[in-house]
Design an enzyme around this catalytic site. Structure first.
Site, PDB file in Angstrom:
ATOM      1  N   LYS A  83      -3.745  -4.770  -8.925  1.00 43.05           N
ATOM      2  CA  LYS A  83      -3.189  -3.424  -8.732  1.00 43.05           C
ATOM      3  C   LYS A  83      -4.303  -2.411  -8.981  1.00 43.05           C
ATOM      4  CE  LYS A  83       1.667  -4.163 -10.070  1.00 43.05           C
ATOM      5  NZ  LYS A  83       2.759  -3.702 -10.955  1.00 43.05           N
ATOM      6  N   ASP A  85      13.385   0.433 -16.128  1.00 43.26           N
ATOM      7  CA  ASP A  85      13.212   0.537 -14.679  1.00 43.26           C
ATOM      8  C   ASP A  85      13.430  -0.835 -14.039  1.00 43.26           C
ATOM      9  OD1 ASP A  85      12.767   1.524 -12.198  1.00 43.26           O
ATOM     10  OD2 ASP A  85      10.655   2.004 -12.492  1.00 43.26           O
ATOM     11  N   ARG A  96      -2.738   0.597  -4.096  1.00 51.26           N
ATOM     12  CA  ARG A  96      -2.790  -0.635  -3.315  1.00 51.26           C
ATOM     13  C   ARG A  96      -2.592  -1.832  -4.249  1.00 51.26           C
ATOM     14  NH1 ARG A  96      -7.765   1.479  -0.610  1.00 51.26           N
ATOM     15  NH2 ARG A  96      -7.102   2.500   1.301  1.00 51.26           N
ATOM     16  N   GLU A 108       0.839  -1.197   0.000  1.00 51.25           N
ATOM     17  CA  GLU A 108       0.000   0.000   0.000  1.00 51.25           C
ATOM     18  C   GLU A 108       0.867   1.237   0.000  1.00 51.25           C
ATOM     19  OE1 GLU A 108      -3.943   1.747   2.303  1.00 51.25           O
ATOM     20  OE2 GLU A 108      -2.767   0.147   3.218  1.00 51.25           O
TER      21      GLU A 108
END
Length: 547
Positions: free
Chosen positions: A304, A405, A285, A280
């Site tokens: 998600k 990433d 969340r 969270e």
């Protein structure tokens, strides 16, 4: 913490609403404009009922080369007239043909709902990504308000041959005929010898011109751009600007592509059941839940989503980044399973779940704590996990996709230490300490980025290799923060000076050599994932001989 970093973090994660003084105003993008730019059926407000949406103002929207006009809708909702002033600031003027407004730069904000446009036609002379700053100043009492709206306009260079010579030659010949005609009328008569001379000169010039144009046109044809795009560069995704953190090496998916993908994966909300929260953040969340398919078979899923107070921009980013690994099928990649929508509720992104744990969280639990050690990782297990990640990255690069990433936070691991790479949707909110803003409204994984990505926002296949080296360092240090003592603003200078992460305790020299190899200054000096796979497989075989 550096004051600039703190300021950026606050802008990224908290949508501060600032009321206008003595004035009610709406400035927003209507549904048609948001659909065109972001592929969503929604409105994006910069000012609503006199309240400024600072988060929306900090969101830099990319504008493709196919879009020449930007549209904004506004209205004065109060009884007092509101005087405005609009200024345009473009980074590369040579890329545009005189940007202009379809309204005057100064005047009064209309009292009815009206849309104005900003025309940004590309010249097609150069390829560029230009920052466009739209400053709207509202004369309020006692304090004027300055709204700064940002766009990143993409222009593509269009190669042209010398066919313009042939086009230009037509009016020249026509004008020559007219001159000849008027001269003949004025003179009354032209000697036959003069006519023959002029004709000979004209024919010879035409032949010369044709001979000069022929090789040029042939050369132009041989150097026409091919349909293969450069696989080594792609524009940066700014965290809350943006585009998806993943980037297609060939061509980014259009809004229509995104809509088609979402439509293909859409499932009924009633088939999804949320159970417990796994992770969270401020506005996001990750749930563990179940999904019942049409065959009434129930399967466990990761979900998600964002909270109810999340903005339209945050929802848009969730969808864009979540769909970035659409249709990828590989045992070491966690691909999206479905998308669920429900009216007046945030969308759900569903992923298969097999007792997965976020890899960064798992590594942190492997450290000594009051409950003991969750798992003691051996060097052999670390190398095996690294090899699984390499398998996935090889597959992604073959599919012409850059990750940009790659880190432990964007991987999951199960009880059998099977690792899967995930998209980075919500990562900036779930792991805020891993991202930093350098005053450019882009919250980026600074300490995982290769030097070229950090300095010029250039991303290559071997930029992912650099990030993999940092991920390997995370595996051996049980998810310590890289460069924890270095200020994000000093990272580029630190790396330029040749400094790198130190060798972790109990890390074999052979494994650290692989990391150092990934952090070579120049991309061409770094290994490919194929080379890394060969190297680590050999090291893995050496480890098994001693077991």
């Amino acid at each position: 913490m550096n004051i600039y970093v703190l300021k950026c973090a606050l802008l990224i994660f908290f949508s501060s609403a600032t009321p206008l003084c003595n004035g009610l105003l709406n400035i927003f993008l209507n549904t048609e404009e948001v659909q065109k730019l972001l592929g969503l059926d929604a409105e994006l407000y910069y000012v609503r009922q006199g309240v400024i949406n600072q988060y929306a103002l900090n969101f830099v929207i990319p504008v493709s080369s196919k879009i020449d006009s930007l549209h904004f809708t506004w209205q004065n909702l109060g009884n007092l007239p509101l005087q405005y002033n609009i200024n345009l600031d473009v980074q590369h003027y040579e890329a545009f043909d005189a940007p202009n407004l379809n309204i005057s730069k100064t005047g009064l904000v209309p009292t009815s709902d009206q849309t104005f446009s900003i025309h940004l036609p590309c010249t097609a002379l150069i390829s560029s990504e230009s920052d466009v700053l739209i400053s709207i100043n509202i004369a309020l009492i006692p304090t004027p308000v300055a709204l700064k709206i940002r766009r990143k306009k993409i222009c593509m260079k269009i190669e042209t041959g010398l066919n313009t010579q042939a086009v230009d030659a037509v009016p020249i010949r026509i004008n020559s005929v007219k001159v000849f005609y008027y001269a003949a009328v004025c003179a009354g008569i032209l000697a036959a010898t003069s006519v023959m001379c002029i004709a000979c000169v004209y024919v010879r010039n035409k032949q010369t011109r044709t001979a000069e144009e022929a090789p040029t046109n042939q050369s132009f044809t041989s150097f026409l751009p091919t349909t293969i795009r450069n696989p080594t560069t792609s524009s940066s995704y700014s965290s809350f600007r943006r585009m998806p953190s993943y980037s297609l090496i060939e061509e980014r998916p259009t809004s229509k592509d995104l809509q088609d993908r979402i439509a293909e994966l859409t499932i009924q909300r009633c088939r999804v059941c949320l159970q417990n929260v796994i992770l969270e953040g401020t506005f996001s969340r990750v749930y563990h839940g179940t999904y019942t398919n049409e065959g009434t078979v129930e399967e466990e899923v990761l979900v998600k989503t964002v909270t109810d107070h999340a903005s339209h921009v945050q929802i848009s980013l969730l969808l864009q980044e979540g769909m970035s690994m659409y249709a990828l099928k590989h045992p070491n990649i966690l691909s999206i399973l479905g998308v669920s929508f429900q009216e007046n509720s945030s969308p759900f992104l569903l992923y298969p779940f097999h007792n997965y744990t976020n890899l960064k969280v798992f590594l942190q639990k492997c450290k000594m704590c009051s409950e003991g050690v969750a798992h003691t990782l051996t060097t052999q297990e670390v190398v095996d996990m690294a090899l699984q990640i390499i398998e996935a990255m090889n597959y992604m690069h073959k599919k012409q996709i850059l990750h940009k990433d790659l880190a432990a936070r964007n991987c999951v691991v199960d009880n059998r230490l099977k690792v899967q790479i995930t998209d980075n949707a919500l990562s900036r909110d779930l792991f805020p300490s891993d991202y930093h803003c350098l005053g450019d409204n882009e919250n980026r994984p600074i300490k995982w980025l290769a030097l070229e990505g950090l300095i010029s926002k250039t991303f290559l296949t071997r930029s992912d290799v650099w990030s993999f080296g940092v991920l390997l360092w995370e595996l051996t240090t049980l998810a310590q923060q890289p460069y924890v003592e270095i200020d994000p603003f000093e990272m580029s200078a630190y790396l330029k000076d040749g400094y790198r992460l130190a060798q972790p305790i109990n890390c074999p020299d052979e494994l650290f050599a692989v990391m150092a190899y990934c952090w070579a200054m120049h991309p061409e000096d770094r290994p490919t994932f194929v080379q890394l796979q060969v190297c680590l497989k050999e090291f893995y075989m050496q480890l098994t001989r001693y077991v």
